[in-house]
Design an enzyme around this catalytic site. Structure first.
Site, PDB file in Angstrom:
ATOM      1  CE  LYS B 217     -17.363  -7.548   1.336  1.00  0.00           C
ATOM      2  NZ  LYS B 217     -16.049  -7.844   0.714  1.00  0.00           N
ATOM      3  CG  ASP B 245     -13.301  -5.962   1.982  1.00  0.00           C
ATOM      4  OD1 ASP B 245     -12.652  -5.157   1.296  1.00  0.00           O
ATOM      5  OD2 ASP B 245     -13.574  -7.126   1.615  1.00  0.00           O
ATOM      6  CD  GLU B 271     -10.433  -8.039   2.991  1.00  0.00           C
ATOM      7  OE1 GLU B 271     -10.649  -8.404   4.173  1.00  0.00           O
ATOM      8  OE2 GLU B 271     -10.847  -8.674   2.008  1.00  0.00           O
ATOM      9  CD  GLU B 298     -11.048  -9.461  -2.252  1.00  0.00           C
ATOM     10  OE1 GLU B 298     -11.110  -9.489  -1.010  1.00  0.00           O
ATOM     11  OE2 GLU B 298     -12.031  -9.371  -2.985  1.00  0.00           O
ATOM     12  CG  ASP B 321      -8.211 -15.472  -4.927  1.00  0.00           C
ATOM     13  OD1 ASP B 321      -9.296 -15.132  -4.431  1.00  0.00           O
ATOM     14  OD2 ASP B 321      -8.125 -16.219  -5.921  1.00  0.00           O
ATOM     15  CG  HIS B 348     -10.397 -13.457  -1.153  1.00  0.00           C
ATOM     16  ND1 HIS B 348     -10.616 -13.902  -2.439  1.00  0.00           N
ATOM     17  CD2 HIS B 348     -11.505 -12.760  -0.810  1.00  0.00           C
ATOM     18  CE1 HIS B 348     -11.788 -13.468  -2.862  1.00  0.00           C
ATOM     19  NE2 HIS B 348     -12.353 -12.779  -1.910  1.00  0.00           N
TER      20      HIS B 348
END
Lengths: 428, 428
Positions: B217, B245, B271, B298, B321, B348
């Site tokens: 992240k 992400d 992402e 997602e 998703d 995702h």
């Protein structure tokens, strides 16, 4: 200091579906409001709402309850002093945000809560909403806007420049509005649920009342749309404006093909020609149907969608909604974006109480942001105004300036009692 | 004939927030499921869910209840025979649609209900979901897709051509998957809530378990992001893939600037660099950060957003998703769009049960739609699998093919009882 002691939400629904009022190519329902009241310790009650189509109004009511923790027990003064922090406490709640982000049920509920706080601000200030906003220092207005995710198109400096420039001539523009009213158009003539004779009679009546701009619904069988457009055009003559609204039902190529067939009736704009999320689709349609204008926005989820519609040149009329987005501060961002890109704003109204809200936004836009009436019209629909304590007033197809403090969002207590779902007498 | 006699929805929440599991730049919560059970007259129980972040899970549960009327009392056979009519009864309900359209709370609830019907179909057929889909005649698959608002990018004829072509070599691809498993990557190493030492230890552990693709992240202070990226890169060496992400926290220009600083650690993809509705923003970022790939999806609201991301060249990795959109048929539309535009799909996962669902989608995509493993990886997060009766199985960083009938979506009854909100023992 004014402390918000309790948030109450009412599920209010009006049984409009049976009459075909409000029916279009894709929506048909019982016009409803998720109605929020903010009680205070001795001050006025702040009110706000979001509009829905009936079934599911309990979901926006539930979302309001989920957000209540962000206002209950807080003072109006602290919310006003940190407007962006307050806004983000709702729009970026670390657990709730996943349910959007910034769209649909949760964002509509956010709009109802935020508008109730702003209504309270205006009432405490003793000013109608348009005046509270128009008189606010530039820095205070800029501080209300969430520039995250739009600052590639509009910076705080851009916003400040627009709002500073908007101070020039403001008094003259206000005097003009008080003299002449704000231009508007009517959507009461051509709902899809109405037979031809009713459309003709309503068009004639509206024309005789002074309306020179009228909107019809399209998106049924195209031959029916063309026939109804001819009826209206025959009644209003060649000079009055005829707007068309497809309520999202068409695909991109279909919209382009259908507008070729409708061109003979000289449409002024085509509204919601396709899916509201389809920025690139609207851009293709705008290019193909020009000089007819593409208009959209009543279902645009948030300022990021509006930013892109403007960046892509996808619309020539921008239709903000007062309570689908996060209330006054997000609409302010949208008005500023429109001004930056030079696109006129014609707010979406109708529903329950939307006319009451957007009159304030349009007047503020003219006074301080867009500063022009060129191509500006507020939608007018002749439904349900009787349930408001400060209903809109029109004369010769123009809105008169509202003068009472607040956002004109108070619903009469007797209407709440009568139409509360499912226990009000109207629903029992 | 199998009749759906009753829909039950459970509000199931796992107390993950306290541990920092699942924390990223913008979300932090108690991983939760809006869990739907469709009881039948003597047949199996269909299950489906949508994932939420805790607070507000009652809203998606409420939306499921609002949709129950479209499935209760209907037979599986009639829903399967008219899949588009069934889908639109949910996505275009004339009163509810205003609350979206096709986005947020209502659309997520739609996904839970539609997936429960599809799980029931697979169970009645005695096949895992990937097999039900992979063996379905092309015309039947095409009939499930709602082409409205995407037919400017993908026509039924396009879809049929892709699916027909996908039959060639299908048995060989299935044999390959049964031999080797499906490639995946892990997100369990670098949540924002974890301290550096934990990130280092988890990275080392994952590498030793065979993972050669890991996601961290970003979106905190950029110097922290760079430091953590260096830690992970040092552990995994120059050849393993490092994905990043940002979970939407950056503005467009900010994303471009930050990716310049992170480039030294050789990211494979970035992402959710910005707001999920910002198609044009993603396109600008993709152009600026190439050869780093932009990935998103997602939180993409629906197939119309995916259509535009592909049309604009805004993404080089498409992350569907399984339950934010309207379930299997809308994901099918998205897989077909990706195949048409030649963009790899990397679903995702994580959350509650998302790994369980998307393994079926990725396998089906490889067998019948995308037909390649090039650039394909399924996300893997090592959370909460123990609550499922048919949990994912991995070996050496790859998913093994699930073989039990259905969509692997059944949650253990004892987990529902324990974690039901607010009355389960875990919450009392």
């Amino acid at each position: 200091m004014t402390t918000i002691t309790e948030l109450t939400v009412h599920d209010v629904r009006f049984p409009t579906a049976a009459a075909g009022d409000g029916s279009d190519a894709i929506n048909r329902g019982d016009y409803s409001a998720t109605y929020v009241e903010l009680a205070t310790d001795g001050g006025p009650t702040g009110t706000g709402f979001t509009f829905t189509n009936g079934r599911g109004n309990e979901l926006t009511c539930g979302a309001v309850r989920a957000l209540a923790r962000h206002v209950e027990g807080r003072t109006l003064e602290e919310l006003a002093a940190e407007p962006l922090a307050f806004l983000r406490s709702l729009t970026a709640d670390a657990q709730l945000r996943w349910l959007g982000p910034e769209k649909g049920v949760l964002h509509m509920a956010t709009g109802a809560v935020v508008n109730a706080v702003w209504d309270l601000r205006a009432k405490v200030a003793g000013k109608p909403m348009w005046q509270l906003l128009a008189e606010m220092p530039t820095a205070e207005l800029v501080a209300c806007v969430d520039f995250r995710h739009i600052d590639d198109a509009l910076t705080p400096e851009d916003a400040a420049a627009i709002l500073d420039k908007g101070r020039v001539g403001l008094e003259d523009r206000l005097a003009q509005l008080r003299r002449e009213g704000f231009p508007s158009y009517t959507t009461s003539v051509g709902w899809l649920g109405y037979p031809d004779d009713k459309v003709r009679a309503l068009t004639r009546e509206a024309y005789s009342q002074g309306w020179r701009a009228m909107k019809m619904k399209v998106g049924g069988p195209i031959e029916d749309d063309v026939r109804r457009a001819r009826i209206i055009r025959a009644e209003i003559g060649p000079d009055a404006l005829l707007m068309m609204d497809a309520n999202q039902v068409w695909g991109v190529d279909e919209a382009i093909a259908n507008m070729r067939l409708l061109a003979e009736t000289n449409p002024y704009w085509i509204e919601e020609p396709t899916h509201p999320d389809d920025v690139l689709g609207h851009a293709r349609i705008q290019e193909a149907v020009a000089p007819v204008r593409v208009a959209t926005g009543e279902v645009a989820a948030n300022r990021v969608i509006f930013k892109q519609l403007l960046q892509a040149g996808a619309i020539r009329v921008m239709q903000v909604d007062a309570c689908r987005v996060a209330g006054v501060p997000e609409v302010l961002a949208e008005l500023l974006l429109a001004a930056k890109f030079g696109v006129p704003v014609c707010p979406h109204a109708g529903g329950v109480g939307l006319c009451e809200l957007v009159q304030h936004l349009a007047i503020f836009d003219f006074l301080r942001v867009g500063t022009s009436l060129d191509g500006r019209m507020v939608e007018y629909v002749d439904h349900l105004h009787e349930h408001f304590t400060d209903p809109v007033r029109t004369r010769d197809g123009r809105y008169l300036v509202p003068e009472r403090p607040g956002y004109s969002s108070d619903i009469r207590p007797e209407s709440i009692a009568e139409f509360r779902f499912p226990d009000g007498p109207a629903w029992r």
